[in-house]
Enzyme design. Structure first.
Site, PDB file in Angstrom:
ATOM      1  N   GLY A 243     -36.551  11.739 -78.863  1.00  0.00           N
ATOM      2  CA  GLY A 243     -35.168  11.015 -78.083  1.00  0.00           C
ATOM      3  C   GLY A 243     -33.817  11.277 -79.293  1.00  0.00           C
ATOM      4  O   GLY A 243     -34.352  10.714 -80.068  1.00  0.00           O
TER       5      GLY A 243
ATOM      6  N   ARG B 262     -40.242  16.673 -78.206  1.00  0.00           N
ATOM      7  CA  ARG B 262     -40.925  15.739 -78.278  1.00  0.00           C
ATOM      8  C   ARG B 262     -41.983  17.574 -77.440  1.00  0.00           C
ATOM      9  O   ARG B 262     -43.087  17.504 -77.116  1.00  0.00           O
ATOM     10  CB  ARG B 262     -41.200  14.611 -76.767  1.00  0.00           C
ATOM     11  CG  ARG B 262     -40.054  14.162 -76.564  1.00  0.00           C
ATOM     12  CD  ARG B 262     -40.143  13.366 -75.511  1.00  0.00           C
ATOM     13  NE  ARG B 262     -39.579  12.504 -75.393  1.00  0.00           N
ATOM     14  CZ  ARG B 262     -38.280  10.678 -75.936  1.00  0.00           C
ATOM     15  NH1 ARG B 262     -39.026  10.769 -77.223  1.00  0.00           N
ATOM     16  NH2 ARG B 262     -37.674  10.295 -75.773  1.00  0.00           N
TER      17      ARG B 262
ATOM     18  N   ASP C 193     -40.819   5.583 -83.038  1.00  0.00           N
ATOM     19  CA  ASP C 193     -42.410   5.764 -83.113  1.00  0.00           C
ATOM     20  C   ASP C 193     -43.855   6.487 -83.098  1.00  0.00           C
ATOM     21  O   ASP C 193     -44.244   7.167 -83.883  1.00  0.00           O
ATOM     22  CB  ASP C 193     -42.670   4.076 -82.563  1.00  0.00           C
ATOM     23  CG  ASP C 193     -42.271   4.139 -80.957  1.00  0.00           C
ATOM     24  OD1 ASP C 193     -42.245   4.929 -80.943  1.00  0.00           O
ATOM     25  OD2 ASP C 193     -43.217   3.063 -80.670  1.00  0.00           O
TER      26      ASP C 193
ATOM     27  N   THR D  19     -33.590   6.088 -82.348  1.00  0.00           N
ATOM     28  CA  THR D  19     -33.027   6.313 -81.274  1.00  0.00           C
ATOM     29  C   THR D  19     -32.156   4.903 -80.596  1.00  0.00           C
ATOM     30  O   THR D  19     -31.986   3.874 -81.258  1.00  0.00           O
ATOM     31  CB  THR D  19     -34.479   5.571 -80.930  1.00  0.00           C
ATOM     32  OG1 THR D  19     -34.733   4.568 -79.253  1.00  0.00           O
ATOM     33  CG2 THR D  19     -35.061   4.160 -81.762  1.00  0.00           C
TER      34      THR D  19
ATOM     35  N   ASP E 164     -33.102   3.233 -78.045  1.00  0.00           N
ATOM     36  CA  ASP E 164     -33.655   2.578 -77.535  1.00  0.00           C
ATOM     37  C   ASP E 164     -33.567   0.724 -78.692  1.00  0.00           C
ATOM     38  O   ASP E 164     -33.172  -0.672 -78.407  1.00  0.00           O
ATOM     39  CB  ASP E 164     -34.943   2.019 -77.201  1.00  0.00           C
ATOM     40  CG  ASP E 164     -35.272   3.336 -76.051  1.00  0.00           C
ATOM     41  OD1 ASP E 164     -34.684   3.338 -75.810  1.00  0.00           O
ATOM     42  OD2 ASP E 164     -36.331   3.802 -76.967  1.00  0.00           O
TER      43      ASP E 164
ATOM     44  N   ASP F 168     -35.739  -0.724 -81.172  1.00  0.00           N
ATOM     45  CA  ASP F 168     -37.102  -1.294 -80.332  1.00  0.00           C
ATOM     46  C   ASP F 168     -37.563  -0.980 -81.958  1.00  0.00           C
ATOM     47  O   ASP F 168     -39.375  -0.967 -82.144  1.00  0.00           O
ATOM     48  CB  ASP F 168     -37.586  -0.268 -79.002  1.00  0.00           C
ATOM     49  CG  ASP F 168     -37.687   0.614 -79.401  1.00  0.00           C
ATOM     50  OD1 ASP F 168     -37.215   1.518 -80.241  1.00  0.00           O
ATOM     51  OD2 ASP F 168     -38.328   1.219 -78.398  1.00  0.00           O
TER      52      ASP F 168
ATOM     53  N   ARG G 280     -36.393   2.064 -73.458  1.00  0.00           N
ATOM     54  CA  ARG G 280     -37.905   1.787 -72.603  1.00  0.00           C
ATOM     55  C   ARG G 280     -38.093   0.574 -72.363  1.00  0.00           C
ATOM     56  O   ARG G 280     -37.905   0.035 -71.233  1.00  0.00           O
ATOM     57  CB  ARG G 280     -38.632   2.742 -73.634  1.00  0.00           C
ATOM     58  CG  ARG G 280     -39.700   3.840 -73.352  1.00  0.00           C
ATOM     59  CD  ARG G 280     -40.449   4.117 -74.823  1.00  0.00           C
ATOM     60  NE  ARG G 280     -39.285   5.016 -75.035  1.00  0.00           N
ATOM     61  CZ  ARG G 280     -40.064   6.691 -74.724  1.00  0.00           C
ATOM     62  NH1 ARG G 280     -40.237   6.597 -73.845  1.00  0.00           N
ATOM     63  NH2 ARG G 280     -39.314   7.789 -75.056  1.00  0.00           N
TER      64      ARG G 280
HETATM   65  O1  F6P Z   1     -36.389   6.528 -76.534  1.00  0.00           O
HETATM   66  C1  F6P Z   1     -35.298   7.210 -76.164  1.00  0.00           C
HETATM   67  C2  F6P Z   1     -34.655   6.458 -74.530  1.00  0.00           C
HETATM   68  O2  F6P Z   1     -33.771   7.185 -73.678  1.00  0.00           O
HETATM   69  C3  F6P Z   1     -35.810   5.885 -73.564  1.00  0.00           C
HETATM   70  O3  F6P Z   1     -34.270   5.085 -73.618  1.00  0.00           O
HETATM   71  C4  F6P Z   1     -35.988   6.331 -72.297  1.00  0.00           C
HETATM   72  O4  F6P Z   1     -37.155   5.627 -71.623  1.00  0.00           O
HETATM   73  C5  F6P Z   1     -36.272   7.799 -73.014  1.00  0.00           C
HETATM   74  O5  F6P Z   1     -36.483   8.497 -73.513  1.00  0.00           O
HETATM   75  C6  F6P Z   1     -36.507   9.169 -72.140  1.00  0.00           C
HETATM   76  O6  F6P Z   1     -37.095   9.758 -72.307  1.00  0.00           O
HETATM   77  P1  F6P Z   1     -36.582  11.835 -72.270  1.00  0.00           P
HETATM   78  O7  F6P Z   1     -35.054  11.716 -72.480  1.00  0.00           O
HETATM   79  O8  F6P Z   1     -37.272  12.703 -72.862  1.00  0.00           O
HETATM   80  O9  F6P Z   1     -36.383  11.590 -70.196  1.00  0.00           O
END
Ligand code: F6P
Length: 323
Positions: free
Chosen positions: A11, A72, A103, A126, A128, A130, A172
């Site tokens: 992300g 991803r 991660d 990120t 998050d 985390d 997340r």
């Molecule tokens: O890891 C960053 C994040 O924005 C999280 O907070 C969220 O759960 C996820 O990515 C959303 O992923 P995507 O943009 O692939 O829907």
């Protein structure tokens, strides 16, 4: 080392551009060639790679997202994908990597670097917050500010209409954004994955507020909360407590965008600079992090080990006392 390549993966997060800029400019300043890989591991496999100059990273510091784009990538998880990526790097003379991401990015980097003996330094990017090994990740500060701004706006309308709002925020499985944004916006309650708050407890709190003539209330729900997010919590509360007209807002991807805060611009610059210096010093398979106000390195293996994730005790307690 002759040529360092930098990429972003997973992300996107505000501050990634400051980090890319720092990697490119530090690398060139110290006499190395620098390349940028587009779309993370996918670009490595597709040979979507460009040589970078000092000028190619001009005017990107203030931009949200990542100028190198991100993805991803599932193909990188299999040996054929990794082999193709390695051949492309070799063909271009790339012999060291800086990976910016979370991660998933680190797991790929660890595996790739140990299979092909190519040095890699990772930077935690990120929203998050985390990751083990850094008090803060790139993008967390900006995302939290964005969330606070959004909650302030919702507060205006909640108060005008005497409503109860359940606002879901990203993170997340972690409640870092929820906790800090909740404290900073004066939310009446915060539902965190790290803390099992019973719905009955939440209802007691809201009832207490209503009895004390609170005309509106805001409950922040971390997306990782076990009750099914903001809609789940709202449904459970409404079944037993219908004093207020109730609304649900999912803040969603607006939390990932926007111009990075000064904190993220400086953190990104510091981490990018430190990543290049670490590669040059012979460090490998490490993550750059911020502990206190010091830049530190943590072994990727250690960073990826299952550490118990903890939110700050004082913030947890304060969030209840001050609400
Ligand atoms: O890891 C960053 C994040 O924005 C999280 O907070 C969220 O759960 C996820 O990515 C959303 O992923 P995507 O943009 O692939 O829907």
């Amino acid at each position: 080392i002759k040529k360092i390549a930098v990429f972003t993966s997973g992300g996107d997060a505000p501050g990634m551009n400051a980090c890319i800029r720092a990697v490119v400019r530090t690398g060139i300043y110290l006499g190395y060639e620098v390349a940028g890989i587009k779309q993370g591991y996918q670009g490595m496999i597709d040979d979507n790679i460009e040589n970078m100059s000092r000028h190619s990273v001009s005017n990107i510091m203030q931009l949200g997202g990542t100028v190198l784009k991100t993805a991803r990538c599932l193909a990188f998880k299999n040996p054929d994908g990794m082999q193709k990526a390695y051949e492309n790097l070799k063909k271009r003379g790339i012999d060291a990597l800086v990976a910016i991401g979370g991660d998933g990015t680190f797991t790929g980097a660890e595996r790739f670097s140990s299979t092909y003996d190519i040095p890699v330094i990772c930077v935690p990017g990120t929203i998050d917050n985390d990751l083990y090994g850094s008090d803060f990740t790139l993008g967390f500060d900006t995302a939290t500010n964005t969330v606070i701004e959004a909650i302030d706006k919702i507060r205006d309308t909640a108060e005008s209409h005497d409503r109860l709002f359940f606002i879901e925020v990203m993170g997340r499985d972690a409640g870092c954004i929820a906790l800090r944004a909740g404290i900073a916006s004066g939310a009446e309650a915060i539902m965190l994955p790290e803390k099992d708050t019973a719905i009955s407890e939440l209802i007691d709190l809201l009832e207490h507020g209503a009895a004390n003539k609170k005309s509106s209330s805001i409950v922040i729900v971390a997306e990782g909360d076990k009750n099914g997010g903001a809609f789940g919590v709202a449904k459970l509360v409404k079944e037993k407590f219908d004093f207020y007209d109730t609304k649900v807002t999912i803040l969603g991807h607006l939390q990932r965008g926007g111009s990075p805060s000064s904190f993220d611009r400086i953190l990104g610059s510091r981490m990018g600079y430190a990543a290049v210096k670490a590669l040059i010093n012979g460090d490998n398979r490490k993550m750059v992090g911020l502990r206190g106000n010091e830049i530190v390195l943590t072994d990727l293996k250690e960073a990826l080990t299952d550490h118990e994730f903890k939110l700050e005790d004082d913030l947890m307690e304060m969030s209840i006392i001050l609400a």
